[in-house]
Enzyme design. Structure first.
Site, PDB file in Angstrom:
ATOM      1  N   THR A  13      14.180   3.566 -46.928  1.00 35.00           N
ATOM      2  CA  THR A  13      13.540   4.890 -47.068  1.00 35.00           C
ATOM      3  C   THR A  13      12.028   4.745 -47.235  1.00 35.00           C
ATOM      4  O   THR A  13      11.278   5.607 -46.773  1.00 35.00           O
ATOM      5  CB  THR A  13      14.126   5.704 -48.242  1.00 35.00           C
ATOM      6  N   ASN A  14      11.588   3.680 -47.882  1.00 34.43           N
ATOM      7  CA  ASN A  14      10.131   3.462 -47.988  1.00 34.43           C
ATOM      8  C   ASN A  14       9.534   3.133 -46.627  1.00 34.43           C
ATOM      9  O   ASN A  14       8.451   3.590 -46.290  1.00 34.43           O
ATOM     10  CB  ASN A  14       9.824   2.349 -49.001  1.00 34.43           C
ATOM     11  N   ILE A  93      12.915 -13.676 -53.016  1.00 31.54           N
ATOM     12  CA  ILE A  93      11.741 -14.262 -53.694  1.00 31.54           C
ATOM     13  C   ILE A  93      10.800 -14.783 -52.604  1.00 31.54           C
ATOM     14  O   ILE A  93      11.216 -15.542 -51.727  1.00 31.54           O
ATOM     15  CB  ILE A  93      12.164 -15.437 -54.619  1.00 31.54           C
ATOM     16  N   ASN A 108       3.596  -4.921 -52.682  1.00 28.28           N
ATOM     17  CA  ASN A 108       4.997  -4.657 -53.009  1.00 28.28           C
ATOM     18  C   ASN A 108       5.107  -3.309 -53.709  1.00 28.28           C
ATOM     19  O   ASN A 108       4.218  -2.936 -54.462  1.00 28.28           O
ATOM     20  CB  ASN A 108       5.495  -5.764 -53.959  1.00 28.28           C
ATOM     21  N   HIS A 110       7.292  -1.380 -56.507  1.00 29.22           N
ATOM     22  CA  HIS A 110       8.268  -1.630 -57.574  1.00 29.22           C
ATOM     23  C   HIS A 110       8.613  -0.294 -58.243  1.00 29.22           C
ATOM     24  O   HIS A 110       7.704   0.482 -58.557  1.00 29.22           O
ATOM     25  CB  HIS A 110       7.694  -2.621 -58.607  1.00 29.22           C
ATOM     26  N   GLU A 148       1.633 -15.298 -57.570  1.00 28.70           N
ATOM     27  CA  GLU A 148       2.681 -16.316 -57.786  1.00 28.70           C
ATOM     28  C   GLU A 148       3.747 -15.863 -58.786  1.00 28.70           C
ATOM     29  O   GLU A 148       4.851 -16.394 -58.806  1.00 28.70           O
ATOM     30  CB  GLU A 148       2.052 -17.640 -58.249  1.00 28.70           C
ATOM     31  N   ASP A 151       6.101  -9.662 -60.047  1.00 32.00           N
ATOM     32  CA  ASP A 151       5.526  -8.341 -60.391  1.00 32.00           C
ATOM     33  C   ASP A 151       4.280  -8.451 -61.267  1.00 32.00           C
ATOM     34  O   ASP A 151       4.014  -7.572 -62.094  1.00 32.00           O
ATOM     35  CB  ASP A 151       6.584  -7.444 -61.089  1.00 32.00           C
ATOM     36  N   GLU A 178      11.341   9.966 -54.340  1.00 30.26           N
ATOM     37  CA  GLU A 178      10.759  11.201 -53.769  1.00 30.26           C
ATOM     38  C   GLU A 178       9.390  11.522 -54.348  1.00 30.26           C
ATOM     39  O   GLU A 178       8.474  11.918 -53.626  1.00 30.26           O
ATOM     40  CB  GLU A 178      11.687  12.399 -54.037  1.00 30.26           C
TER      41      GLU A 178
HETATM   42  C1  GAR Z   1      13.089   0.907 -53.709  1.00 29.79           C
HETATM   43  O1  GAR Z   1      13.412   1.719 -54.804  1.00 29.79           O
HETATM   44  C2  GAR Z   1      12.084  -0.152 -54.114  1.00 29.79           C
HETATM   45  O2  GAR Z   1      11.152   0.303 -55.054  1.00 29.79           O
HETATM   46  C3  GAR Z   1      12.990  -1.190 -54.710  1.00 29.79           C
HETATM   47  O3  GAR Z   1      14.090  -1.246 -53.817  1.00 29.79           O
HETATM   48  C4  GAR Z   1      14.281   0.070 -53.265  1.00 29.79           C
HETATM   49  C5  GAR Z   1      14.394  -0.037 -51.769  1.00 29.79           C
HETATM   50  O4  GAR Z   1      14.758   1.193 -51.189  1.00 29.79           O
HETATM   51  N1  GAR Z   1      12.329  -2.472 -54.840  1.00 29.79           N
HETATM   52  C6  GAR Z   1      12.505  -3.278 -55.886  1.00 29.79           C
HETATM   53  O5  GAR Z   1      13.280  -3.047 -56.787  1.00 29.79           O
HETATM   54  C7  GAR Z   1      11.646  -4.530 -55.867  1.00 29.79           C
HETATM   55  N2  GAR Z   1      11.660  -5.209 -57.139  1.00 29.79           N
HETATM   56  P1  GAR Z   1      14.533   1.484 -49.643  1.00 29.79           P
HETATM   57  O6  GAR Z   1      15.174   0.340 -48.866  1.00 29.79           O
HETATM   58  O7  GAR Z   1      15.257   2.795 -49.410  1.00 29.79           O
HETATM   59  O8  GAR Z   1      13.063   1.600 -49.398  1.00 29.79           O
END
Ligand code: GAR
Length: 209
Positions: A13-14, A93, A108, A110, A148, A151, A178
């Site tokens: 979705t991102n 990773i 990234n 998060h 390195e 987060d 959203e």
């Molecule tokens: C998102 O909520 C993103 O922030 C999270 O995985 C999801 C992916 O959703 N990422 C992490 O947790 C990274 N540590 P998506 O595939 O629908 O974009």
């Protein structure tokens, strides 16, 4: 033109938010060169194909060792010659060689307000489970450069989201996507594409905003 590559593992979705906003021009000066997934069943790969973007799967399952997988991942990315790598729900990773090679060129998303609910084991729904278990009243999302640590890199953008009584991890995850993720990840790319992000002494600054 900023050439970006997007790494994904799941629903994407991102990724879709980035595709839509590049198309609408809300993210300017940007071209999506590739999408790579570690998971061949990721719906994100279908989203990329639907948008006419080169989509590949580089799965650890296809390699005899972790080192071989990491080398293949880096080789595949290198071949596209991108300016920025975007981790959009990429649950692998990142190899150290890649972090060194692409210093301050990997970002990234998060799903919490770092430094809360982040680090090893904090990904996907687990992040929201931890936030609800702690009883915090706001959570949100963070876009940061990858260094390195897990987060720990320079924070580019954050957006807070209210937690409501009775929230489940799933409900909270959707609200944070959203109201925060789908906004700040494309926004961070647009800022970088337009030369508005500078990292000085480990702190990211937004210029001229
Ligand atoms: C998102 O909520 C993103 O922030 C999270 O995985 C999801 C992916 O959703 N990422 C992490 O947790 C990274 N540590 P998506 O595939 O629908 O974009």
């Amino acid at each position: 033109m900023l050439r970006i590559g997007v790494l994904v593992s799941g629903g994407g979705t991102n990724l879709q938010a980035i595709i839509d906003k590049v198309k609408s021009g809300e993210v300017s000066n940007t071209e999506i060169a590739f999408v790579i997934s570690n998971n061949e069943n990721a719906y994100a790969l279908t989203r990329a194909q639907n948008a006419g973007i080169a989509a590949e799967c580089v799965s650890p399952k296809k390699y005899a060792s972790r080192a071989q997988f990491e080398e293949a991942l880096l080789d595949t990315i290198d071949a596209y010659q991108v300016d920025l790598i975007v981790l959009a729900g990429f649950l692998v990773i990142i190899p150290e060689a890649m972090i060194k090679k692409y210093k301050n060129r990997i970002i990234n998303i998060h799903p919490s307000l770092i430094p809360s609910f982040c680090g090893t084991g904090a990904y996907g729904l687990h992040v929201h489970e931890k936030a609800l278990a702690r009883g915090v009243k706001v959570s949100g999302a963070t876009v940061h450069f990858v260094d390195e640590g897990t987060d720990t890199g320079p924070i580019i953008l954050q957006k807070a989201v209210e937690i409501k009584e009775g929230d489940t991890p799933e409900v909270l995850q959707r609200r944070i996507m959203e109201q925060a993720e789908w906004i700040i990840l494309p926004r961070a790319i647009d800022l970088i594409a337009n030369g508005k992000v500078e990292v000085v002494d480990g702190i990211a600054h937004i210029i001229g905003e």
